[in-house]
Design a protein around this motif. Structure first.
Motif, PDB file in Angstrom:
ATOM      1  N   ALA A  70      37.523 -45.797  42.722  1.00 48.56           N
ATOM      2  CA  ALA A  70      37.822 -46.257  41.372  1.00 48.56           C
ATOM      3  C   ALA A  70      39.273 -45.951  41.009  1.00 48.56           C
ATOM      4  O   ALA A  70      39.964 -46.782  40.402  1.00 48.56           O
ATOM      5  CB  ALA A  70      36.878 -45.600  40.369  1.00 48.56           C
ATOM      6  N   TYR A  71      39.752 -44.772  41.408  1.00 43.63           N
ATOM      7  CA  TYR A  71      41.130 -44.382  41.095  1.00 43.63           C
ATOM      8  C   TYR A  71      42.119 -45.297  41.820  1.00 43.63           C
ATOM      9  O   TYR A  71      43.098 -45.773  41.238  1.00 43.63           O
ATOM     10  CB  TYR A  71      41.355 -42.919  41.495  1.00 43.63           C
ATOM     11  CG  TYR A  71      42.740 -42.414  41.165  1.00 43.63           C
ATOM     12  CD1 TYR A  71      43.111 -42.147  39.853  1.00 43.63           C
ATOM     13  CD2 TYR A  71      43.679 -42.218  42.181  1.00 43.63           C
ATOM     14  CE1 TYR A  71      44.382 -41.696  39.546  1.00 43.63           C
ATOM     15  CE2 TYR A  71      44.960 -41.769  41.876  1.00 43.63           C
ATOM     16  CZ  TYR A  71      45.312 -41.513  40.557  1.00 43.63           C
ATOM     17  OH  TYR A  71      46.568 -41.076  40.255  1.00 43.63           O
ATOM     18  N   ILE A  72      41.848 -45.569  43.123  1.00 40.92           N
ATOM     19  CA  ILE A  72      42.709 -46.470  43.900  1.00 40.92           C
ATOM     20  C   ILE A  72      42.680 -47.881  43.310  1.00 40.92           C
ATOM     21  O   ILE A  72      43.709 -48.578  43.232  1.00 40.92           O
ATOM     22  CB  ILE A  72      42.276 -46.492  45.378  1.00 40.92           C
ATOM     23  CG1 ILE A  72      42.508 -45.109  46.012  1.00 40.92           C
ATOM     24  CG2 ILE A  72      43.015 -47.569  46.153  1.00 40.92           C
ATOM     25  CD1 ILE A  72      41.860 -44.938  47.376  1.00 40.92           C
ATOM     26  N   PHE A  73      41.482 -48.297  42.876  1.00 41.68           N
ATOM     27  CA  PHE A  73      41.309 -49.621  42.254  1.00 41.68           C
ATOM     28  C   PHE A  73      42.220 -49.758  41.036  1.00 41.68           C
ATOM     29  O   PHE A  73      42.878 -50.786  40.831  1.00 41.68           O
ATOM     30  CB  PHE A  73      39.833 -49.803  41.859  1.00 41.68           C
ATOM     31  CG  PHE A  73      39.507 -51.141  41.264  1.00 41.68           C
ATOM     32  CD1 PHE A  73      39.247 -52.236  42.072  1.00 41.68           C
ATOM     33  CD2 PHE A  73      39.455 -51.317  39.883  1.00 41.68           C
ATOM     34  CE1 PHE A  73      38.948 -53.478  41.526  1.00 41.68           C
ATOM     35  CE2 PHE A  73      39.159 -52.543  39.324  1.00 41.68           C
ATOM     36  CZ  PHE A  73      38.899 -53.619  40.156  1.00 41.68           C
ATOM     37  N   ILE A  74      42.273 -48.697  40.218  1.00 46.59           N
ATOM     38  CA  ILE A  74      43.136 -48.726  39.019  1.00 46.59           C
ATOM     39  C   ILE A  74      44.601 -48.818  39.428  1.00 46.59           C
ATOM     40  O   ILE A  74      45.388 -49.595  38.853  1.00 46.59           O
ATOM     41  CB  ILE A  74      42.900 -47.470  38.150  1.00 46.59           C
ATOM     42  CG1 ILE A  74      41.483 -47.473  37.573  1.00 46.59           C
ATOM     43  CG2 ILE A  74      43.911 -47.415  37.005  1.00 46.59           C
ATOM     44  CD1 ILE A  74      41.121 -46.201  36.818  1.00 46.59           C
ATOM     45  N   LYS A  75      44.985 -48.028  40.424  1.00 51.65           N
ATOM     46  CA  LYS A  75      46.384 -48.005  40.850  1.00 51.65           C
ATOM     47  C   LYS A  75      46.839 -49.361  41.404  1.00 51.65           C
ATOM     48  O   LYS A  75      48.014 -49.712  41.330  1.00 51.65           O
ATOM     49  CB  LYS A  75      46.582 -46.917  41.910  1.00 51.65           C
ATOM     50  CG  LYS A  75      46.580 -45.497  41.343  1.00 51.65           C
ATOM     51  CD  LYS A  75      47.751 -45.317  40.398  1.00 51.65           C
ATOM     52  CE  LYS A  75      47.892 -43.925  39.862  1.00 51.65           C
ATOM     53  NZ  LYS A  75      49.034 -43.800  38.934  1.00 51.65           N
ATOM     54  N   ASN A  76      45.896 -50.134  41.967  1.00 53.96           N
ATOM     55  CA  ASN A  76      46.232 -51.435  42.558  1.00 53.96           C
ATOM     56  C   ASN A  76      46.087 -52.600  41.571  1.00 53.96           C
ATOM     57  O   ASN A  76      46.265 -53.759  41.946  1.00 53.96           O
ATOM     58  CB  ASN A  76      45.352 -51.697  43.780  1.00 53.96           C
ATOM     59  CG  ASN A  76      45.697 -50.762  44.938  1.00 53.96           C
ATOM     60  OD1 ASN A  76      46.841 -50.309  45.064  1.00 53.96           O
ATOM     61  ND2 ASN A  76      44.727 -50.459  45.777  1.00 53.96           N
ATOM     62  N   ILE A 133      36.736 -32.019  38.260  1.00 59.57           N
ATOM     63  CA  ILE A 133      37.712 -31.461  37.320  1.00 59.57           C
ATOM     64  C   ILE A 133      39.128 -31.921  37.647  1.00 59.57           C
ATOM     65  O   ILE A 133      39.893 -32.323  36.758  1.00 59.57           O
ATOM     66  CB  ILE A 133      37.646 -29.919  37.341  1.00 59.57           C
ATOM     67  CG1 ILE A 133      36.259 -29.451  36.898  1.00 59.57           C
ATOM     68  CG2 ILE A 133      38.712 -29.326  36.435  1.00 59.57           C
ATOM     69  CD1 ILE A 133      36.044 -27.958  37.059  1.00 59.57           C
ATOM     70  N   LYS A 134      39.486 -31.905  38.924  1.00 55.78           N
ATOM     71  CA  LYS A 134      40.849 -32.225  39.327  1.00 55.78           C
ATOM     72  C   LYS A 134      41.238 -33.643  38.914  1.00 55.78           C
ATOM     73  O   LYS A 134      42.289 -33.859  38.296  1.00 55.78           O
ATOM     74  CB  LYS A 134      40.995 -32.036  40.832  1.00 55.78           C
ATOM     75  CG  LYS A 134      42.417 -32.231  41.339  1.00 55.78           C
ATOM     76  CD  LYS A 134      42.496 -31.982  42.844  1.00 55.78           C
ATOM     77  CE  LYS A 134      43.920 -32.198  43.357  1.00 55.78           C
ATOM     78  NZ  LYS A 134      44.015 -31.987  44.826  1.00 55.78           N
ATOM     79  N   LEU A 135      40.370 -34.597  39.296  1.00 56.79           N
ATOM     80  CA  LEU A 135      40.657 -35.986  38.931  1.00 56.79           C
ATOM     81  C   LEU A 135      40.555 -36.168  37.416  1.00 56.79           C
ATOM     82  O   LEU A 135      41.329 -36.915  36.810  1.00 56.79           O
ATOM     83  CB  LEU A 135      39.690 -36.933  39.653  1.00 56.79           C
ATOM     84  CG  LEU A 135      39.907 -38.443  39.416  1.00 56.79           C
ATOM     85  CD1 LEU A 135      41.319 -38.855  39.833  1.00 56.79           C
ATOM     86  CD2 LEU A 135      38.870 -39.261  40.182  1.00 56.79           C
ATOM     87  N   GLY A 136      39.617 -35.488  36.803  1.00 55.37           N
ATOM     88  CA  GLY A 136      39.435 -35.588  35.355  1.00 55.37           C
ATOM     89  C   GLY A 136      40.686 -35.176  34.600  1.00 55.37           C
ATOM     90  O   GLY A 136      41.080 -35.817  33.618  1.00 55.37           O
ATOM     91  N   GLU A 137      41.337 -34.079  35.063  1.00 54.50           N
ATOM     92  CA  GLU A 137      42.561 -33.615  34.408  1.00 54.50           C
ATOM     93  C   GLU A 137      43.679 -34.656  34.549  1.00 54.50           C
ATOM     94  O   GLU A 137      44.439 -34.912  33.613  1.00 54.50           O
ATOM     95  CB  GLU A 137      43.002 -32.286  35.015  1.00 54.50           C
ATOM     96  CG  GLU A 137      42.100 -31.121  34.640  1.00 54.50           C
ATOM     97  CD  GLU A 137      42.499 -29.830  35.331  1.00 54.50           C
ATOM     98  OE1 GLU A 137      42.264 -28.757  34.759  1.00 54.50           O
ATOM     99  OE2 GLU A 137      43.033 -29.910  36.466  1.00 54.50           O
ATOM    100  N   LYS A 138      43.760 -35.252  35.739  1.00 57.34           N
ATOM    101  CA  LYS A 138      44.800 -36.254  35.988  1.00 57.34           C
ATOM    102  C   LYS A 138      44.593 -37.488  35.087  1.00 57.34           C
ATOM    103  O   LYS A 138      45.537 -38.005  34.476  1.00 57.34           O
ATOM    104  CB  LYS A 138      44.754 -36.661  37.464  1.00 57.34           C
ATOM    105  CG  LYS A 138      45.922 -37.541  37.893  1.00 57.34           C
ATOM    106  CD  LYS A 138      45.772 -38.006  39.334  1.00 57.34           C
ATOM    107  CE  LYS A 138      45.855 -36.843  40.320  1.00 57.34           C
ATOM    108  NZ  LYS A 138      45.825 -37.330  41.734  1.00 57.34           N
ATOM    109  N   VAL A 139      43.327 -37.933  34.997  1.00 57.25           N
ATOM    110  CA  VAL A 139      43.002 -39.107  34.178  1.00 57.25           C
ATOM    111  C   VAL A 139      43.225 -38.802  32.703  1.00 57.25           C
ATOM    112  O   VAL A 139      43.762 -39.621  31.944  1.00 57.25           O
ATOM    113  CB  VAL A 139      41.543 -39.554  34.440  1.00 57.25           C
ATOM    114  CG1 VAL A 139      41.137 -40.646  33.454  1.00 57.25           C
ATOM    115  CG2 VAL A 139      41.384 -40.045  35.877  1.00 57.25           C
TER     116      VAL A 139
END
Length: 963
Positions: free
Chosen positions: A747-753, A776-782
Motif C-alpha cells: 500500500a505504501y509503495i502504491f501511494i508513492k507510485n 508503529i514505524k510506518l504509522g509514524e511516517k504516515v
C-alpha cells in the motif's frame, strides 16, 4: 372593413335569380342555394343594378369564387362596375388572397380614375392589399386617397395590425388623431391590441382615457381589450380594475378569459383558480381558452384533484376532441406526476397534432420515462408526423437525463438534415443536451456556431460548464456575456451562481449578489433560491438562512434550497425542521424536496422518517421519478434496509446509471461484495456504461468483502477497458483495500507510485491499517505526512495515539495529546444515535444526560454479567488511557454504541431490529459485545459506523470480523 353588406336569405336569392334570368341567359347549372354556378353561355346582360343584386347575394353567402366569376362576366358583357360592385370584388380578392386578381382590379380602377374619387373603393383596395400581405402597397393606396374618413383610417390601422406591424398600427392611430379624425370602436380596439403586443403602457393608458370620455369603458369588448392590454404590460392591478368596472351583465366569457389569461401569463396561478370559481358562480360556461388557462394553473400547483374535476368538465362538454385541450390535459397530468393518466388522454385522442405528440414526449421526459420519450419520438416519425422545434426541444432533455449521447447526436443529425438552423430554441436545447451528457466541447461548438445568441444561449453554456465542473470557464463566460451586450436576466444569474457555489467561489458569489441587488433582480424567487444554494455550498449557511427568511414569496424551489443547504452542511436536524415547516405551508412538495430531505434520513439512519417520506412520495406519485427512486435506494441502503432498497430498484422502469450505482454501493457497504459485483455485471449487460462513481462503489465493495485480487482487477480494467482515468478516491479505495488485507508495504509503495499527489484521504486509509496491524514505524511516517496535509484534523492524531496506546507506549500517547492541546484542537467525541418512535436519541461515551440513563446503566450491568457467563471477555486494548484493568472495563462498558443498544432494547418491541448509527468506526470490544448481546436478546442489531454496516444476529456479524 370599408362597408357592411347585409346577408341575403335563400328566398331572396331565388327572387334575384328569377329577375336576373329575364335579362340574361342563366345556365341550367345555377342553383337557388348558390352552391354551384356556371356562367358559360351568358349572352345578354341585365342592368348593373341587377348584377349587383346577384353579387351581393353571393357575398352574403361567402361564395367569393362565384363573386369574382360574376364580376368577370359582368365586365365581358360590357357593363361598367360601380362603387358597389368594385368593393365587393375587392372583398372577394381579400377573402381568397387573390393578389393577382386584386391588382387587375386596381389597374381597372386607375384607368377609370375611380380610386381617387370614391372613398369606399379606396378603403376596399387598402383592405385587399393588407389581407394579401402587401401592407406597403396598401399604404401607397391610402396616401393617394383624396378623402380619408374614419373608415379609411380603420382599414389601414387594421391592416397594419393584421400584418403584425403593431408599431405602425400605433403610429397610424396617433397620426389619425393629429389630422382631426376621431377614432371609433374599430380603430380603438385595434390599437389596444397593438399596445398590448408592444407592451406600450403609455399608449394603452391614452386609449383608455379616450374610452372613458367616449363612454366605451364599460363595454364588454372594450373592457376585455383593456384587461388584456394591462395584463400584457404586467399591470395586473389596473387590469383587474378594468375588469371590475365592467357591468356584471356585460361580462361575457371573453371578458372573464381576458382576466384569467392575464393572471396565467403573469404566473399568478392562484388567482387563475380563484377567478375560475367566480366565473362558475356567475353562471358562465367556460370555453376552450378558459380550460387551457385553468389546467396550466393546476399543473403549476400540482393540483391533481382540481385538474381531474376540470377533465370531467371537458368530457361532459365534449371538448376532448380538441387538440389544444387534449395537449393541455397531457401537460397537467405530466406535471402532477400522473404519467399514466397523461398516456390515457393521449391514447384516447381521435386525432393528434404535433402539439399533442410534443406534450406527451415532454411528459415522459419530465417524469423520468426517458426511453418512452425516445420511443414515442421514433413512433411519431414512423407515422409521418413531422416534428417541429418544440418537439425537438422536448425530446432532447430525455437524451440528457439518461446521458444518451448517441441518441442526442442522431437528433442533431435530424436537425441538420431538416434545416432547423434558424430556431435558437432548438439549438439551445441541443447545447443543453451535450452539456448534460458530459460533452461540453460539443456544446461549445453549438454555441460558437449560433448566429444569434440570446440570454438563454448564454445561460445554457454557462450552466453547462458549471454542470461539468468547469467552474472557471463558467465564470469567464459570464464575464464575456456582460461584454457582449446581451443583458443578464434571471436565468443567467441562476446559471452562474451554481458555478460560484460548486467552486466555493464565495467572493465571486458576493459580487453577483451585489449585482442582483443593484439591478433589482432580488424579486425573482429562482435567483434568490440560487443565492441560498450558493451561500449554503460555500459553508455560509447562516447567510443562506437570513436571505431565506427575508424572502417575501417562497416557492418550492426556495424551500428545497434551504432543506438541501442544511443537509449539505451536516445540519440534519435543522433540515428536518425546515422540512416540517414546509409541510405546514400551502406550498406543494415536489420530487426535488424528497430528494433533498432523504439524504438527511440516510445520514442520521432515521429509517422510520425515511419510510414516512417514501409513503408521501407514493401518495403523490413521485415514486415514478427516477431521481426520487434513486434517493430512496440510497436512503434504505444507508439505513440498513438493503432488501427494501433492492425492491425499490426493481420497480424502476427506466433505470439510469445513478440507480445502478446506488444499489451497488449499498450492497458493498453492507459487505455483500458478490452481490455488488453481480449487479455490476447486470448493469453492463443492459448497455449502461459505468462511470468513476461506479468504480468507487465496486472498489469499496471489494474492500469490505476482502477480495484483494478482484479489487486489483477492477482497478486495472477501469482505465484499460473503460478509459476512465483513476481519481484520487479510487487510489484511496485501493490503499484501504490493501491496508485492510495487511499488505501495508504494498500500500505504501502504491501511494508513492501514484501519478497524482496523495491526499489526506489516501494517507488516512493507510494510517487506519497501521492502527489495525500495530505497525508503529510506518504509522509514524504516515502520520507525519497527514499532520502536514491536515494539521487541524484531530482524527489523525487520535489514530496515532491509538497505535501507541495499543503498544503500551503511554509516554508517546501523552505527547500526542499534548500536541493536540498545544495546537488548540479538540477531539470529536464518539457519538451513537438511534431512532425510536420518530425521535432521534443521541448518546456519548459515559453519557448520563438522557432521562433514562439510570435504567440504561443498570440494564448494561445486567447484560455485562450475562455476556461474561457465556464467554465474553472485554478487550481492554481499546481503552486509550493508562489505568487499571477494572477501570478500563468500566470505560468500555459505557461506550456510546452500547448505551444506544441498551436504550433500543428497553424501548422497542422484541421482534424489531435495533438500528444504531455511529459517527466513528466501531471499536473491537463493542463489536464483540454486540455479537454476544444479539445472541442473548435474540434480536438483530444493525450498526452503521463511518466505514460500513454490521448486521449482528445470533452471535455473528455480517462482516465476518473483517472491517
Amino acid at each position: 372593413m370599408a362597408f357592411l353588406l347585409l346577408p341575403l336569405q335563400p328566398h331572396t336569392i331565388k327572387v334575384a335569380l328569377a329577375r336576373f334570368s329575364t335579362s340574361a341567359q342563366v345556365p341550367k347549372s345555377i342553383s337557388s342555394n348558390g352552391l354551384s354556378l356556371s356562367l358559360i353561355g351568358m349572352s345578354k346582360a341585365g342592368s348593373v343594378k341587377e348584377w349587383n343584386v346577384m353579387i351581393k347575394g353571393y357575398v352574403s353567402k361567402g361564395m367569393f369564387n362565384e363573386v369574382l366569376a360574376l364580376f368577370k362576366e359582368m365586365l365581358k358583357a360590357g357593363l361598367r362596375a360601380d362603387s358597389f360592385t368594385l368593393p365587393c370584388a375587392l372583398k372577394a380578392c381579400a377573402a381568397l388572397s387573390h393578389l393577382q386578381h386584386g391588382k387587375s382590379i386596381h389597374s381597372y380602377l386607375v384607368r377609370s380614375k375611380t380610386v381617387d374619387s370614391c372613398v369606399f373603393v379606396g378603403c376596399a383596395l387598402v383592405d385587399m392589399y393588407a389581407k394579401c400581405g402587401k401592407i406597403e402597397d396598401a399604404r401607397q393606396v391610402f396616401d393617394k386617397m383624396s378623402e380619408r374618413d374614419v373608415i379609411s383610417w380603420n382599414a389601414l390601422i387594421v391592416g397594419y395590425a393584421q400584418n403584425g406591424r403593431c408599431d405602425m398600427t400605433c403610429k397610424s392611430f396617433c397620426e389619425m388623431q393629429s389630422q382631426g379624425v376621431k377614432p371609433d370602436f374599430v380603430s380603438t380596439a385595434s390599437v389596444l391590441k397593438a399596445s398590448a403586443h408592444l407592451e406600450s403602457l403609455n399608449l394603452g393608458r391614452q386609449v383608455h382615457g379616450f374610452l372613458v370620455t367616449s363612454g366605451y369603458e364599460k363595454d364588454a369588448f372594450m373592457g376585455s381589450a383593456l384587461t388584456h392590454m394591462y395584463s400584457k404590460c404586467g399591470r395586473l392591478v389596473e387590469a383587474r380594475l378594468a375588469f371590475d368596472q365592467m357591468s356584471h351583465r356585460n361580462r361575457d366569457v371573453v371578458s372573464w378569459n381576458a382576466m384569467i389569461v392575464g393572471y396565467a401569463q403573469n404566473k399568478h396561478h392562484d388567482h387563475v383558480l380563484e377567478l375560475f370559481q367566480e366565473m362558475q358562480l356567475a353562471g358562465l360556461k367556460a370555453n376552450l381558452v378558459t380550460i387551457a388557462s385553468v389546467l396550466r394553473a393546476c399543473a403549476h400547483f400540482s393540483a391533481l384533484q382540481q385538474g381531474k374535476e376540470i377533465h370531467g368538465f371537458v368530457i361532459r362538454n365534449e371538448f376532448e376532441a380538441d387538440h389544444f385541450v387534449g395537449s393541455t390535459l397531457i401537460d397537467m397530468y405530466s406535471k402532477c406526476y400522473c404519467i399514466s393518466d397523461a398516456c390515457q388522454v393521449f391514447d384516447r385522442m381521435p386525432e393528434r397534432d404535433v402539439v399533442s405528440w410534443s406534450a406527451m414526449i415532454a411528459g415522459y421526459s419530465q417524469n423520468g420515462n426517458c426511453l418512452d420519450a425516445l420511443y414515442l419520438f421514433k413512433d411519431m416519425n414512423i407515422r409521418g408526423m413531422e416534428p417541429d422545434s418544440v418537439t425537438i426541444a422536448c425530446v432532447l432533455p430525455a437524451c440528457a437525463r439518461i446521458a444518451s449521447l448517441q441518441h442526442g447526436k442522431e437528433i442533431h443529425g435530424y436537425m441538420i438534415k431538416n434545416r432547423f438552423a434558424s430556431d435558437v430554441l432548438v439549438w439551445n436545447a441541443l447545447m443543453d443536451m451535450y452539456a448534460k451528457c458530459g460533452s461540453i466541447q460539443d456544446a461549445k461548438q453549438v454555441f460558437d456556431g449560433l448566429y444569434h445568441r440570446d440570454s438563454v444561449s448564454w445561460s445554457t453554456i454557462i450552466g453547462g460548464y458549471a454542470q461539468n465542473t468547469h467552474y472557471d470557464h463558467a465564470l469567464k463566460l459570464f464575464a464575456e456575456m456582460q461584454l457582449s451586450g446581451v443583458k443578464n436576466d434571471y436565468a443567467t444569474i441562476a446559471s452562474v451562481l451554481p458555478a460560484c457555489a460548486n467552486a466555493l467561489a464565495l467572493r465571486h458569489g458576493k459580487e453577483i449578489h451585489n449585482y442582483i441587488i443593484r439591478f433589482g433582480l432580488e424579486s425573482d424567487v429562482f435567483v434568490v433560491s440560487a443565492l441560498v444554494d450558493m451561500y449554503s455550498k460555500c459553508g455560509k449557511i447562516e447567510f443562506a438562512r437570513q436571505i431565506f427568511e427575508k424572502m417575501y414569496d417562497r416557492n418550492v424551489v426556495s424551500w428545497n434550497a434551504m432543506v438541501a443547504g442544511y443537509t449539505q452542511n451536516g445540519n440534519y436536524s435543522e433540515a428536518f425542521q425546515i422540512f416540517r415547516q414546509l409541510q405546514h405551508t400551502e406550498v406543494k412538495l415536489d420530487p426535488i424536496t424528497i430528494v433533498s430531505i432523504l439524504p438527511a434520513c440516510a445520514r442520521l439512519g432515521t429509517l422510520q422518517q425515511g419510510k414516512e417520506i417514501h409513503n408521501y412520495a407514493l401518495r403523490r406519485g413521485f415514486d415514478s421519478s427516477v431521481s426520487v427512486a434513486n434517493s430512496l435506494i440510497d436512503m434504505y441502503g444507508k439505513c440498513g434496509s438493503i432488501d427494501v432498497a433492492h425492491k425499490v430498484f426493481e420497480k424502476i422502469q427506466n433505470k439510469d446509471l445513478v440507480s445502478w450505482n446506488s444499489l451497488i454501493a449499498g450492497y458493498g457497504m453492507h459487505g455483500h461484495g458478490e452481490e455488488a459485483l453481480r449487479f455490476f455485471r447486470l448493469m453492463q449487460q443492459t448497455g449502461i456504461k459505468p462511470d468513476h462513481i461506479t468504480f468507487v462503489a465496486i472498489l469499496s465493495a471489494c474492500n469490505h468483502a476482502g477480495v484483494v485480487d478482484k479489487g486489483r482487477y477492477y482497478f486495472d480494467c477501469m482505465s484499460q477497458d473503460y478509459s476512465i482515468t483513476p481519481r484520487v478516491e479510487h487510489y484511496a479505495c485501493m490503499v484501504d483495500l490493501l491496508g485492510r488485507a495487511g499488505c501495508l508495504d504494498e500500500a505504501y509503495i502504491f501511494i508513492k507510485n501514484m501519478p497524482l499527489e496523495a491526499t489526506a484521504d489516501v494517507w488516512g486509509a493507510l494510517l487506519g491499517a497501521c492502527r489495525t496491524y500495530g505497525n508503529i514505524k510506518l504509522g509514524e511516517k504516515v502520520a507525519d505526512f497527514l499532520f502536514k496535509l491536515k494539521p487541524e484534523d484531530t482524527g489523525y492524531y487520535v489514530l496515532l495515539s491509538n497505535i501507541y496506546a495499543a503498544a503500551g507506549r503511554w509516554n508517546d500517547v501523552a505527547k500526542v495529546r499534548t500536541l493536540i492541546k498545544d495546537r488548540g484542537l479538540k477531539k470529536s467525541p464518539g457519538c451513537s444515535w438511534i431512532e425510536v418512535r420518530n425521535k432521534v436519541h443521541e448518546f456519548f461515551v459515559g453519557d448520563k444526560s438522557h432521562p433514562q440513563s439510570e435504567e440504561i446503566f443498570t440494564f448494561l450491568k445486567s447484560l455485562d454479567r450475562q455476556m461474561k457467563d457465556i464467554g465474553f471477555r472485554p478487550d481492554t486494548t481499546f481503552v486509550l488511557h493508562d489505568v487499571e484493568e477494572e477501570e478500563k472495563e468500566q470505560i468500555l462498558c459505557v461506550h456510546s454504541e452500547k448505551l444506544a443498544i441498551a436504550f433500543g432494547l428497553l424501548n422497542t418491541s422484541p421482534n424489531r431490529p435495533i438500528r444504531i448509527t455511529k459517527n466513528l468506526r466501531v471499536c473491537g470490544d463493542c463489536h464483540t459485545a454486540a455479537k454476544f448481546i444479539s445472541k442473548i436478546a435474540k434480536r438483530e442489531i444493525i450498526v452503521r459506523d463511518m466505514i460500513r454496516f454490521h448486521h449482528f444476529n445470533d452471535g455473528l456479524c455480517s462482516c465476518g470480523d473483517y472491517w
